[in-house]
Design an enzyme around this catalytic site. Structure first.
Site, PDB file in Angstrom:
ATOM      1  N   MET A  15       4.395  -7.205  -6.906  1.00  0.00           N
ATOM      2  CA  MET A  15       3.683  -7.563  -5.675  1.00  0.00           C
ATOM      3  C   MET A  15       4.649  -8.243  -4.710  1.00  0.00           C
ATOM      4  O   MET A  15       5.314  -9.220  -5.069  1.00  0.00           O
ATOM      5  CB  MET A  15       2.521  -8.514  -5.987  1.00  0.00           C
ATOM      6  CG  MET A  15       1.377  -7.914  -6.791  1.00  0.00           C
ATOM      7  SD  MET A  15       0.597  -6.446  -6.067  1.00  0.00           S
ATOM      8  CE  MET A  15       0.165  -7.012  -4.425  1.00  0.00           C
ATOM      9  N   HIS A  38      -5.220   0.185  -9.021  1.00  0.00           N
ATOM     10  CA  HIS A  38      -4.638  -1.156  -9.162  1.00  0.00           C
ATOM     11  C   HIS A  38      -5.787  -2.145  -9.339  1.00  0.00           C
ATOM     12  O   HIS A  38      -6.506  -2.443  -8.387  1.00  0.00           O
ATOM     13  CB  HIS A  38      -3.809  -1.447  -7.892  1.00  0.00           C
ATOM     14  CG  HIS A  38      -3.175  -2.799  -7.867  1.00  0.00           C
ATOM     15  ND1 HIS A  38      -2.563  -3.306  -6.731  1.00  0.00           N
ATOM     16  CD2 HIS A  38      -3.031  -3.754  -8.819  1.00  0.00           C
ATOM     17  CE1 HIS A  38      -2.080  -4.506  -6.988  1.00  0.00           C
ATOM     18  NE2 HIS A  38      -2.360  -4.815  -8.243  1.00  0.00           N
ATOM     19  N   ASP A  77      -7.119   0.040  -4.507  1.00  0.00           N
ATOM     20  CA  ASP A  77      -7.084  -1.396  -4.791  1.00  0.00           C
ATOM     21  C   ASP A  77      -8.474  -1.912  -5.139  1.00  0.00           C
ATOM     22  O   ASP A  77      -9.346  -2.008  -4.278  1.00  0.00           O
ATOM     23  CB  ASP A  77      -6.560  -2.147  -3.560  1.00  0.00           C
ATOM     24  CG  ASP A  77      -5.062  -1.959  -3.386  1.00  0.00           C
ATOM     25  OD1 ASP A  77      -4.318  -2.189  -4.361  1.00  0.00           O
ATOM     26  OD2 ASP A  77      -4.638  -1.578  -2.279  1.00  0.00           O
ATOM     27  N   MET A 112      -7.216  -5.556  -9.587  1.00  0.00           N
ATOM     28  CA  MET A 112      -7.005  -6.986  -9.325  1.00  0.00           C
ATOM     29  C   MET A 112      -8.306  -7.689  -9.711  1.00  0.00           C
ATOM     30  O   MET A 112      -9.061  -8.168  -8.873  1.00  0.00           O
ATOM     31  CB  MET A 112      -6.646  -7.200  -7.848  1.00  0.00           C
ATOM     32  CG  MET A 112      -5.218  -6.765  -7.550  1.00  0.00           C
ATOM     33  SD  MET A 112      -4.948  -6.451  -5.796  1.00  0.00           S
ATOM     34  CE  MET A 112      -5.544  -4.771  -5.708  1.00  0.00           C
ATOM     35  N   SER A 166      -2.223   3.322   0.216  1.00  0.00           N
ATOM     36  CA  SER A 166      -3.333   2.519  -0.303  1.00  0.00           C
ATOM     37  C   SER A 166      -4.523   2.636   0.631  1.00  0.00           C
ATOM     38  O   SER A 166      -4.439   2.262   1.807  1.00  0.00           O
ATOM     39  CB  SER A 166      -2.906   1.051  -0.406  1.00  0.00           C
ATOM     40  OG  SER A 166      -4.069   0.243  -0.444  1.00  0.00           O
ATOM     41  N   MET A 216     -10.721  -4.979  -6.231  1.00  0.00           N
ATOM     42  CA  MET A 216     -10.703  -6.452  -6.207  1.00  0.00           C
ATOM     43  C   MET A 216     -12.097  -6.982  -6.508  1.00  0.00           C
ATOM     44  O   MET A 216     -13.097  -6.440  -6.030  1.00  0.00           O
ATOM     45  CB  MET A 216     -10.263  -6.939  -4.825  1.00  0.00           C
ATOM     46  CG  MET A 216      -8.932  -6.381  -4.361  1.00  0.00           C
ATOM     47  SD  MET A 216      -8.404  -7.152  -2.829  1.00  0.00           S
ATOM     48  CE  MET A 216      -6.987  -6.122  -2.405  1.00  0.00           C
ATOM     49  N   HIS A 264      -3.255   5.277  -3.864  1.00  0.00           N
ATOM     50  CA  HIS A 264      -3.374   3.953  -4.478  1.00  0.00           C
ATOM     51  C   HIS A 264      -4.737   3.359  -4.130  1.00  0.00           C
ATOM     52  O   HIS A 264      -5.128   3.320  -2.963  1.00  0.00           O
ATOM     53  CB  HIS A 264      -2.239   3.087  -3.932  1.00  0.00           C
ATOM     54  CG  HIS A 264      -2.117   1.724  -4.541  1.00  0.00           C
ATOM     55  ND1 HIS A 264      -1.412   1.480  -5.703  1.00  0.00           N
ATOM     56  CD2 HIS A 264      -2.578   0.528  -4.124  1.00  0.00           C
ATOM     57  CE1 HIS A 264      -1.452   0.180  -5.972  1.00  0.00           C
ATOM     58  NE2 HIS A 264      -2.157  -0.430  -5.027  1.00  0.00           N
ATOM     59  N   ASP A 282       4.480  -3.384  -3.823  1.00  0.00           N
ATOM     60  CA  ASP A 282       3.142  -3.317  -3.231  1.00  0.00           C
ATOM     61  C   ASP A 282       2.923  -4.510  -2.305  1.00  0.00           C
ATOM     62  O   ASP A 282       2.878  -5.656  -2.759  1.00  0.00           O
ATOM     63  CB  ASP A 282       2.111  -3.318  -4.364  1.00  0.00           C
ATOM     64  CG  ASP A 282       0.697  -3.062  -3.876  1.00  0.00           C
ATOM     65  OD1 ASP A 282       0.491  -2.885  -2.666  1.00  0.00           O
ATOM     66  OD2 ASP A 282      -0.206  -3.052  -4.746  1.00  0.00           O
TER      67      ASP A 282
HETATM   68  C1  DX5 Z   1      -2.767  -6.029  -1.762  1.00  0.00           C
HETATM   69  C2  DX5 Z   1      -2.916  -4.641  -2.306  1.00  0.00           C
HETATM   70  C3  DX5 Z   1      -2.033  -3.667  -1.618  1.00  0.00           C
HETATM   71  C4  DX5 Z   1      -2.368  -3.484  -0.154  1.00  0.00           C
HETATM   72  C5  DX5 Z   1      -1.124  -3.212   0.605  1.00  0.00           C
HETATM   73  O1  DX5 Z   1      -3.544  -6.905  -2.475  1.00  0.00           O
HETATM   74  O2  DX5 Z   1      -2.611  -4.594  -3.681  1.00  0.00           O
HETATM   75  O3  DX5 Z   1      -2.001  -2.416  -2.278  1.00  0.00           O
HETATM   76  O4  DX5 Z   1      -3.269  -2.447   0.081  1.00  0.00           O
HETATM   77  O5  DX5 Z   1      -1.423  -3.192   1.964  1.00  0.00           O
HETATM   78  P1  DX5 Z   1      -0.290  -3.368   3.074  1.00  0.00           P
HETATM   79  O6  DX5 Z   1       0.643  -2.209   2.909  1.00  0.00           O
HETATM   80  O7  DX5 Z   1      -1.039  -3.365   4.356  1.00  0.00           O
HETATM   81  O8  DX5 Z   1       0.398  -4.686   2.795  1.00  0.00           O
HETATM   82 ZN    ZN Z   2      -2.292  -2.505  -4.609  1.00  0.00          ZN
END
Ligand code: DX5
Ligand code: ZN
Length: 223
Positions: free
Chosen positions: A139, A68, A37, A70, A10, A39, A35, A177
């Protein structure tokens, strides 16, 4: 057990000033997908990146891009991410009252479709959507930030979803994740996950991307 466990680094934890380089290092060391993320500061407290970053990463790697989302109202943004080069688009169960329609839209745009569930959502909540998705993201932290602690209690849920998938006729990828590191990777794989999303255990200031990936591979070598 001879099961292939895929690593999905990620970029949330990457050095954004050297993003292309770090993604290429992950690719060179056997990452299966990247990956990304996304947000929005509403569905989760943090704001990260949008389709522009997906487009930029698309230019530097051959790996599939696993986006992903969010974000609230994910359906409004699916097309932009598909156009930017996403191969997989995952939306949150909690964020969409019309999840089936959104999943079908993702597939119609030529992407693999995923559903993600927060820690408080039970396995059974996704029973009806499961036949329509290509992947499930369980998650193992509350989404919003990298570097949080793995919630071990999620492993029974991963095992339950693994069994639910086994009852269907087609393959569905099962991601975990959040909080994956050399200590937790094996538990996730043993519970039935076949894709481990890894942020800070790959991208951090302590060691290189190469070393991070190799440490995880070693931790998983006995599976
Ligand atoms: C969290 C994300 C994850 C995050 C994981 O909200 O969806 O993908 O990047 O990071 P680590 O591996 O550091 O927990
Ligand atoms: Zn993620």
């Amino acid at each position: 057990m001879h099961k292939i466990i895929h690593l999905a680094p990620s970029i949330l934890a990457a050095d954004f000033a050297r993003l292309g380089e770090q993604v290429q290092e992950a690719e060179a060391n056997g990452a299966s997908m990247i990956h990304i993320d996304v947000m929005d500061g509403q569905f989760v407290p943090n704001i990260t990146m949008g389709a522009m970053v997906v487009e930029a990463v698309r230019r530097v790697t051959q790996l599939p891009l696993d986006v992903h989302l969010m974000i609230v109202q994910p359906a409004n943004h699916i097309e932009a991410f598909a156009r930017a080069g996403a191969d997989r688009i995952t939306v949150h169960y909690e964020a969409d009252p019309h999840l089936h329609r959104t999943i079908m839209t993702i597939k119609a745009l030529g992407c693999m479709a995923g559903v993600a569930i927060n820690p408080h959502i039970p396995a059974l909540a996704i029973d009806a959507i499961l036949p329509f998705v290509d992947q499930v993201n369980v998650m193992t932290v509350n989404p919003g930030f990298g570097g949080q602690e793995f919630i071990h209690e999620m492993m029974s849920k991963v095992a339950d979803i693994h069994a639910m998938i086994g009852n269907l006729r087609h393959h569905i990828d099962l991601q975990v994740d959040g909080g994956i590191n050399t200590q937790t990777a094996m538990s996730a794989a043993q519970a039935g996950a076949n894709i481990l999303v890894v942020g800070s255990a790959v991208f951090n200031h302590q060691f290189s991307v190469t070393e991070g990936i190799n440490r995880l591979k070693q931790a998983l070598a006995t599976i």
